[in-house]
Design a protein around this motif. Sequence first.
Motif, PDB file in Angstrom:
ATOM      1  N   ASP A  96       0.828  -1.156   0.120  1.00 30.89           N
ATOM      2  CA  ASP A  96       0.127  -0.124   0.118  1.00 30.89           C
ATOM      3  C   ASP A  96       0.879   1.003  -0.134  1.00 30.89           C
ATOM      4  N   LEU A 154      -4.931  -9.137  -5.859  1.00 27.50           N
ATOM      5  CA  LEU A 154      -5.964  -9.238  -6.551  1.00 27.50           C
ATOM      6  C   LEU A 154      -5.773 -10.215  -7.830  1.00 27.50           C
ATOM      7  N   SER A 189      -5.148   7.173  -5.664  1.00 28.06           N
ATOM      8  CA  SER A 189      -6.301   7.929  -6.464  1.00 28.06           C
ATOM      9  C   SER A 189      -5.874   8.415  -7.747  1.00 28.06           C
ATOM     10  N   ASP A 232      -5.313   5.881 -10.038  1.00 30.78           N
ATOM     11  CA  ASP A 232      -6.817   5.312 -10.490  1.00 30.78           C
ATOM     12  C   ASP A 232      -7.716   6.102 -11.506  1.00 30.78           C
ATOM     13  N   ASN A 263     -14.943  -0.410 -10.327  1.00 33.59           N
ATOM     14  CA  ASN A 263     -13.891  -0.885 -10.136  1.00 33.59           C
ATOM     15  C   ASN A 263     -14.172  -1.902  -9.313  1.00 33.59           C
ATOM     16  N   GLN A 264     -13.259  -2.886  -8.811  1.00 32.79           N
ATOM     17  CA  GLN A 264     -13.398  -3.992  -7.989  1.00 32.79           C
ATOM     18  C   GLN A 264     -12.293  -4.064  -7.165  1.00 32.79           C
ATOM     19  N   ASP A 265     -12.673  -4.202  -5.783  1.00 33.56           N
ATOM     20  CA  ASP A 265     -11.579  -3.908  -4.507  1.00 33.56           C
ATOM     21  C   ASP A 265     -11.358  -5.437  -4.157  1.00 33.56           C
ATOM     22  N   ARG A 295      -5.398  -3.521   0.373  1.00 31.63           N
ATOM     23  CA  ARG A 295      -6.376  -2.815   1.035  1.00 31.63           C
ATOM     24  C   ARG A 295      -6.893  -1.703   0.200  1.00 31.63           C
ATOM     25  N   SER A 296      -5.595  -1.093  -0.552  1.00 27.55           N
ATOM     26  CA  SER A 296      -5.881   0.086  -1.426  1.00 27.55           C
ATOM     27  C   SER A 296      -6.048  -0.205  -2.939  1.00 27.55           C
ATOM     28  N   ARG A 348      -7.411  -1.292  -6.506  1.00 28.98           N
ATOM     29  CA  ARG A 348      -8.230  -1.226  -7.326  1.00 28.98           C
ATOM     30  C   ARG A 348      -8.385  -1.956  -8.798  1.00 28.98           C
TER      31      ARG A 348
END
Length: 345
Positions: free
Chosen positions: A6, A22, A254, A257, A295-297, A310-311, A313
């Motif tokens: 992260d 992911l 961010s 993203d 988006n998918q987390d 955890r962050s 996307r």
Amino acid sequence: MSDRKDPNNSGDDGSAPHIPVLLDRVCEAMAPKPGDVIVDGTFGAGGYTKAFLNAGATVVAVDRDPDAIANGQALVDAYDGRLKLVHGQFVDLDEHARSCGFEGVDGVVMDLGVSSMQLDQPERGFSFRGDGPLDMRMEQAGPSAADVVNTMPQKDLTRIIGLLGEEKRASAVSAAICRARDEKPFERTVELARVVEKVVGRNPKKPGIHPATRTFQALRIYVNGELHQAAGALAAAERILKPGGRLVVVTFHSLEDRIVKRFLADRTKTRGGGSRHMPEVEVPPATFEYIVKGNQDASDEEVAMNPRARSARLRAGLRLDTPARELDIFEAGVPHLAAYKGLGG
């Protein structure tokens, strides 16, 4: 790269290193199969690449870090010629694919930001948790973070730290840096971290986040031209993907993203704006349609096993049979920074 920390927690967090973030969702969105050719634009430790190879695909894996390329040679040997490792920037991923003999590919995956391997090595100078030279260069060449903080005019430092680090006290931080460098040039990560910490202070509501996190993020993004690279790589993916090819992108903060979100929103648009007072605006033909809308987390289970997720996307699109378009990287969300000249590609 597929093995991330992260970026809002630039130090060690006790989790196992080099876990592909992911991975299941990336594979679901990419749907690799035997005979596919996939470009992994950010090879890292090879987490995504290995999964695609195990599914029978051929992979062109790109990384700008020479250490990642050297460490990946064992995978080349293990997969009987189906892995092509390329030392280069992912902004040129279409050219890298062609240099390996592929005029079109079935998939492009990109995992943006800094890798955990780079953060975990103090000698690379990305993190302030372990003292090291103030470096931060992914390619291990060109101007370093020390060059930036020791020579850049204060107004440019303020803009970089404010825009790329989203640091609210950017002006005060840059002023403190300039005062400190007048006495002694910065050479080590802890030297810079201490100066920033004195200005920003600890946030009792977020005790796990170091006050220098945002400044270090800003310098790293700037030194490596990360946002320019990301926007350019999206355009390169559009150029090299075959109709029906898949673009899968994982982001960690961010700024990057937002670029991916804007790119896919623009490239999937089929109608222009309009109202009863104004005619509908004509838009170019869409070049993608969504595989994943929005988006998918990471799942709670994945975050529990790997806090670095955890962050994260994920966004993904399917290439349509329409010509690739030019991309204005600034309209895509890359900040205007005059000081970028000559740095980070």
